[in-house]
Design an enzyme around this catalytic site. Structure first.
Site, PDB file in Angstrom:
ATOM      1  CB  CYS A   1     -10.940  -6.004  20.710  1.00 15.29           C
ATOM      2  SG  CYS A   1     -11.547  -4.673  21.734  1.00 15.29           S
TER       3      CYS A   1
ATOM      4  CB  CYS B   1      -8.273   1.307   2.015  1.00 16.02           C
ATOM      5  SG  CYS B   1      -7.806   0.384   3.470  1.00 16.02           S
TER       6      CYS B   1
ATOM      7  CB  CYS C   1      -1.916  -1.219   7.948  1.00 14.20           C
ATOM      8  SG  CYS C   1      -3.427  -1.574   7.041  1.00 14.20           S
TER       9      CYS C   1
ATOM     10  CB  CYS D   1      -2.605   5.499   6.133  1.00 13.31           C
ATOM     11  SG  CYS D   1      -4.084   4.708   6.760  1.00 13.31           S
TER      12      CYS D   1
ATOM     13  CD  GLU E   1     -23.911  -1.648  23.965  1.00 12.86           C
ATOM     14  OE1 GLU E   1     -23.099  -2.588  23.966  1.00 12.86           O
ATOM     15  OE2 GLU E   1     -23.588  -0.461  23.772  1.00 12.86           O
TER      16      GLU E   1
ATOM     17  CB  CYS F   1      -0.891  -0.023   1.246  1.00 13.07           C
ATOM     18  SG  CYS F   1      -1.817   1.492   1.463  1.00 13.07           S
TER      19      CYS F   1
ATOM     20  CG  ASP G   1     -17.053  -8.582  22.841  1.00 11.10           C
ATOM     21  OD1 ASP G   1     -15.876  -8.168  22.869  1.00 11.10           O
ATOM     22  OD2 ASP G   1     -17.693  -8.735  21.784  1.00 11.10           O
TER      23      ASP G   1
ATOM     24  CD  GLN H   1     -16.923  -8.062  16.916  1.00 12.39           C
ATOM     25  OE1 GLN H   1     -15.856  -7.626  16.490  1.00 12.39           O
ATOM     26  NE2 GLN H   1     -17.136  -8.273  18.202  1.00 12.39           N
TER      27      GLN H   1
END
Ligand code: SAH
Length: 373
Positions: A329, A89, A15, A12, A254, A6, A302, A203
């Site tokens: 995560c 992208c 990543c 950017c 939530e 990329c 989560d 997700q």
């Protein structure tokens, strides 16, 4: 596998791993080993077969480049407010990128610049949501704008105008007007249908999400008799899948109100009647649950990247479920929470399964099973 490169990589910041995919998986496996290896054996990471264009949600910042004399769209350069112009992208959905470029062209014709444009696509249903975020409630010639956008992309199923007057890191504000369609999209996971609003968490890598949820349900070990809690439930996905796959009854909690509305509607549309949702802070809610003496067999949790709270974990200890399935995560906050929880409660970490939800980034998802000793 052939490695794609990329040209925006350095500026950017989206990543972080500029290496072949196999190397990325090794890197993440080692990271998990370093942070979580002391708790249990780390299962081999579940990687992606084709780790490109997996993001079903794409957002672009818009601005005016004075030097070039044109509207640009893309991402903020790492740690700054300068926009790096990005038209396509390698990890984003191609259709979403195309739509954002079209919107940018229309902005020139309509002489207005949104703050952000957000696109969400249901990969299974192909329903597409476009959200135009502006700082003021005034959206000039919006009907013609919608007509023009649909003229180029008739595949768009809903268009929303979101108003965010504040200079914060949050892309979306609290007010929104539906300009076209239903105001939400639907997608399918594990044979169930889920409705997703603009502000609801969903997700971002649906292919890997199914693998993640399958692991979480397997770890929960439902036999038909268990009461389960789905904490930080978003649109209710994990809880609804649990309610359908062996849990006797489920409670979901939530914070985000629109996500809870989606969760309730999701249970209904899937004809699941053994689940109840509450809109609350997960810590406040679980403390009340523990104080009321409620019996819970399996806690599924989560939390966002910041992890859970000590008070939440204390209440899990009081509820004393047979099993805790922690979906995380962020392995750093997972390690912190595990350490705290295990220091006060008699549980054992039984399994740790990393899942690569975010190829090319340094992020890694983990499912962790704790069982009561
Ligand atoms: N389990 C869901 C959502 C996970 S993301 C899924 O797989 O899709 C984490 C969720 O936690 C988000 O929906 C976020 O809105 C919610 N959240 C963040 N802080 C919270 C809090 N203090 N109490 C309850 N929910 C919270």
């Amino acid at each position: 596998m052939e490695q794609m490169t990329c040209k925006h990589y350095k500026k950017c910041g989206g990543c972080q791993l500029d290496m072949p995919y196999e190397g990325q998986l090794e890197y993440k496996q080692k990271l998990e080993q370093r942070l979580l290896g002391k708790f249990a054996t780390i299962e081999p990471i579940i990687g992606m077969y084709y780790p490109y264009h997996y993001r079903n949600k794409v957002q672009a910042a818009f601005g005016y480049d004075k030097r070039a004399g044109k509207i640009i769209s893309g991402v903020y350069q790492s740690n700054s407010h300068r926009i790096v112009s990005v038209d396509s992208c390698l990890i984003e959905d191609k259709k979403a990128d195309e739509i954002i470029v079209t919107v940018r062209g229309l902005c020139k014709d309509f002489k207005f610049i949104p703050r952000h444009v957000l696109v969400k696509r249901g990969f299974k249903t192909n329903q597409i949501m476009v959200v135009i975020v502006t700082d003021s409630p005034i959206f000039p010639a919006k009907n013609n704008f919608v007509k023009a956008l649909l003229g180029v992309h008739p595949e768009i199923t809903t268009i929303i105008h979101n108003i965010n007057p504040y200079e914060t890191n949050l892309v979306l504000g609290d007010r929104e007007n539906v300009l076209f369609g239903k105001g939400y999209i639907e997608d399918e996971l594990m044979g169930l249908t889920f409705r997703i609003s603009a502000k609801s968490f969903y997700q971002i890598n649906p292919t890997q999400t199914e693998k993640l949820y399958k692991t979480a349900i397997e770890y929960a070990g439902f036999t038909g008799n268990e009461s389960a809690l789905d904490a930080y439930c978003g649109t209710g996905t994990i809880g609804i899948i649990a309610a359908k796959n062996g849990a006797k009854n489920v409670i979901g909690v939530e914070l985000e109100k629109s996500a809870v509305r989606d969760a309730i509607s999701n249970a209904k549309r899937n004809k699941i009647d053994n689940i109840y949702f509450y809109s609350a802070d997960a810590t406040d809610f679980i403390i009340d649950l523990a104080e009321s003496g409620k019996h819970i067999d399996v806690v599924m949790m989560d939390p966002p990247r910041a992890g859970s709270t000590e008070e939440f974990l204390d209440a899990v200890g009081t509820l004393s479920p047979q099993r805790v399935v922690y979906v995380s995560c962020n392995p750093e906050t997972l390690a912190r929470d595990l350490k705290y929880f295990l220091s006060k409660n008699n549980y054992k970490v039984e399994k740790i399964q990393p899942v690569d939800m975010f190829p090319h980034t340094a992020h890694v998802e983990t499912v962790c099973l704790l069982t009561q000793q």
